[in-house]
Design an enzyme around this catalytic site. Structure first.
Site, PDB file in Angstrom:
ATOM      1  N   ASP A  43      -6.449 -20.202 -10.288  1.00  0.00           N
ATOM      2  CA  ASP A  43      -6.900 -19.004 -11.008  1.00  0.00           C
ATOM      3  C   ASP A  43      -5.933 -17.844 -10.793  1.00  0.00           C
ATOM      4  O   ASP A  43      -5.546 -17.542  -9.663  1.00  0.00           O
ATOM      5  CB  ASP A  43      -8.305 -18.622 -10.517  1.00  0.00           C
ATOM      6  CG  ASP A  43      -8.982 -17.603 -11.415  1.00  0.00           C
ATOM      7  OD1 ASP A  43      -8.454 -16.474 -11.519  1.00  0.00           O
ATOM      8  OD2 ASP A  43     -10.023 -17.924 -12.010  1.00  0.00           O
ATOM      9  N   ARG A  45      -6.338 -14.783 -10.810  1.00  0.00           N
ATOM     10  CA  ARG A  45      -6.895 -13.609 -10.124  1.00  0.00           C
ATOM     11  C   ARG A  45      -6.889 -13.756  -8.609  1.00  0.00           C
ATOM     12  O   ARG A  45      -7.215 -12.802  -7.896  1.00  0.00           O
ATOM     13  CB  ARG A  45      -8.334 -13.372 -10.594  1.00  0.00           C
ATOM     14  CG  ARG A  45      -8.477 -13.101 -12.082  1.00  0.00           C
ATOM     15  CD  ARG A  45      -9.928 -13.217 -12.520  1.00  0.00           C
ATOM     16  NE  ARG A  45     -10.419 -14.589 -12.369  1.00  0.00           N
ATOM     17  CZ  ARG A  45     -11.682 -14.960 -12.622  1.00  0.00           C
ATOM     18  NH1 ARG A  45     -12.550 -14.052 -13.006  1.00  0.00           N
ATOM     19  NH2 ARG A  45     -12.041 -16.223 -12.464  1.00  0.00           N
ATOM     20  N   HIS A  97     -13.468 -19.835  -4.908  1.00  0.00           N
ATOM     21  CA  HIS A  97     -13.838 -18.461  -5.261  1.00  0.00           C
ATOM     22  C   HIS A  97     -15.014 -18.480  -6.232  1.00  0.00           C
ATOM     23  O   HIS A  97     -15.151 -19.392  -7.055  1.00  0.00           O
ATOM     24  CB  HIS A  97     -12.650 -17.707  -5.874  1.00  0.00           C
ATOM     25  CG  HIS A  97     -12.193 -18.246  -7.205  1.00  0.00           C
ATOM     26  ND1 HIS A  97     -12.623 -17.721  -8.410  1.00  0.00           N
ATOM     27  CD2 HIS A  97     -11.363 -19.266  -7.525  1.00  0.00           C
ATOM     28  CE1 HIS A  97     -12.067 -18.386  -9.404  1.00  0.00           C
ATOM     29  NE2 HIS A  97     -11.298 -19.332  -8.892  1.00  0.00           N
ATOM     30  N   CYS A 100     -15.551 -19.321 -10.551  1.00  0.00           N
ATOM     31  CA  CYS A 100     -14.471 -20.294 -10.793  1.00  0.00           C
ATOM     32  C   CYS A 100     -14.694 -20.995 -12.133  1.00  0.00           C
ATOM     33  O   CYS A 100     -15.735 -21.628 -12.351  1.00  0.00           O
ATOM     34  CB  CYS A 100     -14.446 -21.324  -9.664  1.00  0.00           C
ATOM     35  SG  CYS A 100     -13.197 -22.609  -9.874  1.00  0.00           S
TER      36      CYS A 100
END
Length: 208
Positions: A43, A45, A97, A100
């Protein structure tokens, strides 16, 4: 985004590092001796070193969709082997996280093409913990819990490998399951009791 901006940013970063230490890149080029192998999600982020406040050279990083450690994936298996046997890391972290996308996709009954066999690993986690997950009525909380359970199962997959078992026995290597909460910025240690979880099945997977 203007891709040229990336190279401008790079020059600014170089200048900043050299201002702090004129030998920064000389030291970086000499090699690496990270203490941590970090297996995280791809990801955009979630950036491994930044969320831990660490620098290049401190962490050996592997990332894929939904921070998976399937035993059939030679990529992640090779990373574990290299990090544990050659770099001699002392900690292996699997970090998932909340929010997700990979885990969310695995919760849905949809044909996702080439992603199907990869996300099947997450769906297997759901199958293993179906009773607990289905008892959670709030869908968002069920989603969060699957993220946590996926981290737990991937940590167990790490422990199943021969090199990790040897390192645990020989130098007390430690496996950790973490969550990064995008909503707060907090890193959360799940404090998983692996001995309790693997009780009764440890002999099946013990190699060393």
């Amino acid at each position: 985004m203007d891709i040229k901006k990336v190279f401008e940013n790079n020059k600014e970063w170089i200048a900043k590092q050299l201002k702090n230490s004129s030998s920064y890149f000389d030291s970086l080029a000499k090699g690496q001796s990270p203490e941590i192998l970090y297996i995280g999600c791809a990801d955009s982020r979630v950036t491994a070193e930044e969320i831990m406040g660490l620098e290049p050279g401190d962490v050996f990083v592997h990332r894929n969709i939904a921070n998976m450690v399937p035993n059939s994936d030679l990529n992640v298996m090779s990373v574990i082997n290299y990090a544990v046997d050659f770099l001699k890391v002392n900690h292996v972290v699997v970090c998932g996280h909340y929010n997700c996308g990979g885990v969310k996709a695995a919760m849905e009954s949809a044909d996702l093409g080439i992603l199907n066999p990869w996300l099947r690993n997450v769906r297997d986690v759901y199958r293993l913990h179906k009773a607990e997950l289905n008892a959670i009525e709030d869908e968002d909380k069920r989603y969060d819990r699957l993220v946590e359970l996926n981290v737990q199962e991937q940590c167990i997959n790490v422990i199943k490998t021969a090199e990790v078992q040897r390192a645990i026995n020989n130098r007390n290597l430690t496996v950790h399951g973490w969550i990064f909460d995008l909503r707060t910025g907090n890193l959360v240690d799940l404090k998983i009791d692996f001995q309790a979880i693997t009780k009764g099945i440890a002999d099946i997977y013990r190699i060393t």
